[in-house]
Write an enzyme that holds these catalytic residues in place. Structure first.
Site, PDB file in Angstrom:
ATOM      1  N   ASP A 205       0.795  -1.098   0.058  1.00  0.00           N
ATOM      2  CA  ASP A 205       0.088   0.119  -0.002  1.00  0.00           C
ATOM      3  C   ASP A 205       0.712   1.303  -0.088  1.00  0.00           C
ATOM      4  OD1 ASP A 205      -2.318   1.592   0.457  1.00  0.00           O
ATOM      5  OD2 ASP A 205      -1.604   2.067   2.368  1.00  0.00           O
ATOM      6  N   LEU A 286      -6.528   6.758   3.193  1.00  0.00           N
ATOM      7  CA  LEU A 286      -6.836   7.793   2.012  1.00  0.00           C
ATOM      8  C   LEU A 286      -5.652   8.001   1.034  1.00  0.00           C
ATOM      9  CD1 LEU A 286      -8.287  10.635   4.317  1.00  0.00           C
ATOM     10  CD2 LEU A 286      -9.353   9.310   2.466  1.00  0.00           C
ATOM     11  N   ARG A 287      -4.646   6.953   1.248  1.00  0.00           N
ATOM     12  CA  ARG A 287      -3.523   7.132   0.288  1.00  0.00           C
ATOM     13  C   ARG A 287      -4.057   7.007  -1.100  1.00  0.00           C
ATOM     14  NH1 ARG A 287       0.191   3.715   3.367  1.00  0.00           N
ATOM     15  NH2 ARG A 287       0.874   5.667   4.490  1.00  0.00           N
ATOM     16  N   GLY A 288      -4.762   6.088  -1.306  1.00  0.00           N
ATOM     17  CA  GLY A 288      -5.381   5.867  -2.645  1.00  0.00           C
ATOM     18  C   GLY A 288      -5.917   7.248  -3.399  1.00  0.00           C
ATOM     19  N   VAL A 291      -2.791   9.722  -3.888  1.00  0.00           N
ATOM     20  CA  VAL A 291      -1.969   9.274  -5.094  1.00  0.00           C
ATOM     21  C   VAL A 291      -2.787   9.475  -6.508  1.00  0.00           C
ATOM     22  CG1 VAL A 291      -0.696   7.150  -6.267  1.00  0.00           C
ATOM     23  CG2 VAL A 291      -0.578   7.530  -3.527  1.00  0.00           C
TER      24      VAL A 291
END
Length: 348
Positions: A205, A286-288, A291
Site C-alpha cells: 500500500d 486515504l492514500r489511494g 495518489v
C-alpha cells in the site's frame, strides 16, 4: 558519435522499448512528480523490468548538485540540501556546483541496514569530537532513483526503512546518542515476480503505483523486441544514435511537465468521483485518493494541459488502486478488472 562513446556503459534507449506501456507510464509519472510515491512493478521473468528502469534513469536531464557533497544537495532548495550545505550558506561561504547524471542506485538483496542507511564513526566522534558519516545507499540515491529488484524477497525491516525514507524524504542515523540526518528524496522502484511471493499488504500500500506486466503474446511484437535487442547488443552506439531524437523529445516533454505540474488543477467534482471510487472499492485509508489525484495531475502535465479531465483519471486510476484492494481468497475476478468495473460505473 565520439561524444556518445565517452559514456561508460551504454544503456538501452527508453524510447526503443517495445510494449509494456503500463510500466513506462508509471515510471514517467513518478519522474514528473516523485511525491506520487514510487512504483511497484510485478511481472513475469524476462519482461524487461530492469532494462526499462535503467533506461528511464539514463533518459533524464542532468541535475545541478553542490560540488563534493555526498548527498547530491540542491544549491537552493532547502528540502534537498544537507545540513552541511545549509551551514555553508548561513556562513556566506562560496558554493560551487556541477551537473551530474541522475543517480541510479541498485539495492542488492543481501544489503545490511548499515549499507542502506550509512554509519557513524563512533571512535572518531568520541576521540576527536568530529561527526564522521559514511554515507549509505539512501544518501547516494538522493534526487535520483533507488531500484530494488526482487523487492518481495527483501527483509521486511529494510523495506520499512526504505518506505519511511521515501515518504518523509529524510534518513536519520543514530548511534550511541549521536544523530545524523540527511535528505533522501528519491523515486523508489521495486520489481518482483509474483510467483516468488507477494509483499505484505501494508507494505504494498505504501508504493504509489503498481504496474503489472505480462510476457508479450503477439508473435510479430515478440520478433520486434528480439530484433531491437539484438541490434543493440551488436552495436549499442548506432542504436543510441538512431533513437537520439525520440529520446530528446521525451526528455523535453518530461522537463516541461515538471515545470507545468504546479499549475495543473483538478475540479472538485472529479476529486469527489475519485473518492467515491475508493469508497466503493473499500480502499483502506486515504492514500489511494491522494495518489490518484497526484498521478492524474502529473498525467495532465505530461500532455501539457493545465486541467485534469475524466480521461486522465481513467488512464491512471487502476495503476494507483489495484494493489490497495483487500484480498479475498474466494474472489475470482482480477483486482485491476474490479477497479475498471467501478471506474466505468462512476466516471461517465
Amino acid at each position: 558519435m565520439d561524444k556518445i562513446k565517452n559514456q561508460t556503459r551504454p544503456v538501452f534507449p527508453f524510447t526503443a522499448i517495445v510494449g509494456q506501456e503500463e510500466m513506462k507510464l508509471a515510471l514517467i509519472l513518478n519522474v514528473i512528480d516523485p511525491k506520487i510515491g514510487g512504483v511497484m512493478i510485478m511481472g513475469d521473468r524476462g519482461t524487461g523490468k530492469s532494462t526499462t528502469i535503467r533506461a528511464i534513469a539514463d533518459l533524464l536531464p542532468k541535475i545541478e548538485v553542490v560540488t563534493d557533497d555526498i548527498f547530491n544537495s540542491h544549491v537552493s532548495d532547502y528540502d534537498l540540501m544537507s545540513d552541511l550545505v545549509k551551514q555553508r550558506i548561513e556562513d556566506d561561504l562560496k558554493i560551487s556546483t556541477q551537473f551530474i547524471k541522475v543517480p541510479m542506485v541498485d539495492l542488492p538483496l543481501g544489503a545490511t541496514e548499515d549499507r542502506l542507511c550509512g554509519t557513524i564513526d563512533i571512535e572518531k566522534a568520541l576521540s576527536e569530537g568530529v561527526k564522521t558519516f559514511e554515507p549509505g545507499l539512501l544518501a547516494k540515491a538522493n534526487r535520483g532513483i533507488l531500484y530494488v529488484d526482487e523487492v518481495n524477497l527483501l527483509d521486511d525491516h529494510l523495506v520499512d526503512i526504505l518506505l519511511d525514507s521515501a515518504a518523509s524524504g529524510w534518513n536519520t542515523v543514530e548511534r550511541e546518542g549521536i544523530s545524523i540526518r540527511h535528505p533522501a528524496r528519491f523515486v523508489l522502484v521495486g520489481s518482483g515476480n509474483p510467483e516468488e511471493g507477494e509483499l505484505r499488504p501494508q507494505l504494498l500500500d505504501r508504493f504509489g503505483m503498481h504496474a503489472e506486466i505480462r510476457t508479450v503474446k503477439d508473435p510479430s511484437l515478440r520478433v520486434q523486441i528480439v530484433e531491437q535487442r539484438s541490434s543493440f547488443d551488436r552495436d549499442p552506439y548506432s542504436c543510441i544514435e538512431e533513437f537520439k531524437n525520440k529520446q530528446n523529445e521525451l526528455k523535453n516533454c518530461i522537463i516541461l511537465a515538471q515545470q507545468q505540474l504546479s499549475n495543473v488543477v483538478i475540479d472538485y467534482d472529479l476529486k469527489v468521483k475519485i473518492s467515491q471510487i475508493c469508497g466503493m472499492l473499500n480502499v483502506d485509508g486515504l492514500r489511494g485518493d491522494i495518489v490518484t489525484n497526484r498521478a492524474a495531475k502529473a498525467f495532465a502535465a505530461y500532455q501539457n494541459k493545465d486541467e485534469v479531465s475524466i480521461e486522465d483519471i481513467r488512464r491512471v486510476i487502476t495503476l494507483c488502486l489495484r494493489h490497495r484492494l483487500r484480498k479475498d481468497p474466494l474472489e475470482t475476478i482480477d483486482s485491476g478488472t474490479k477497479v475498471d468495473q467501478v471506474v466505468n460505473e462512476i466516471l461517465v
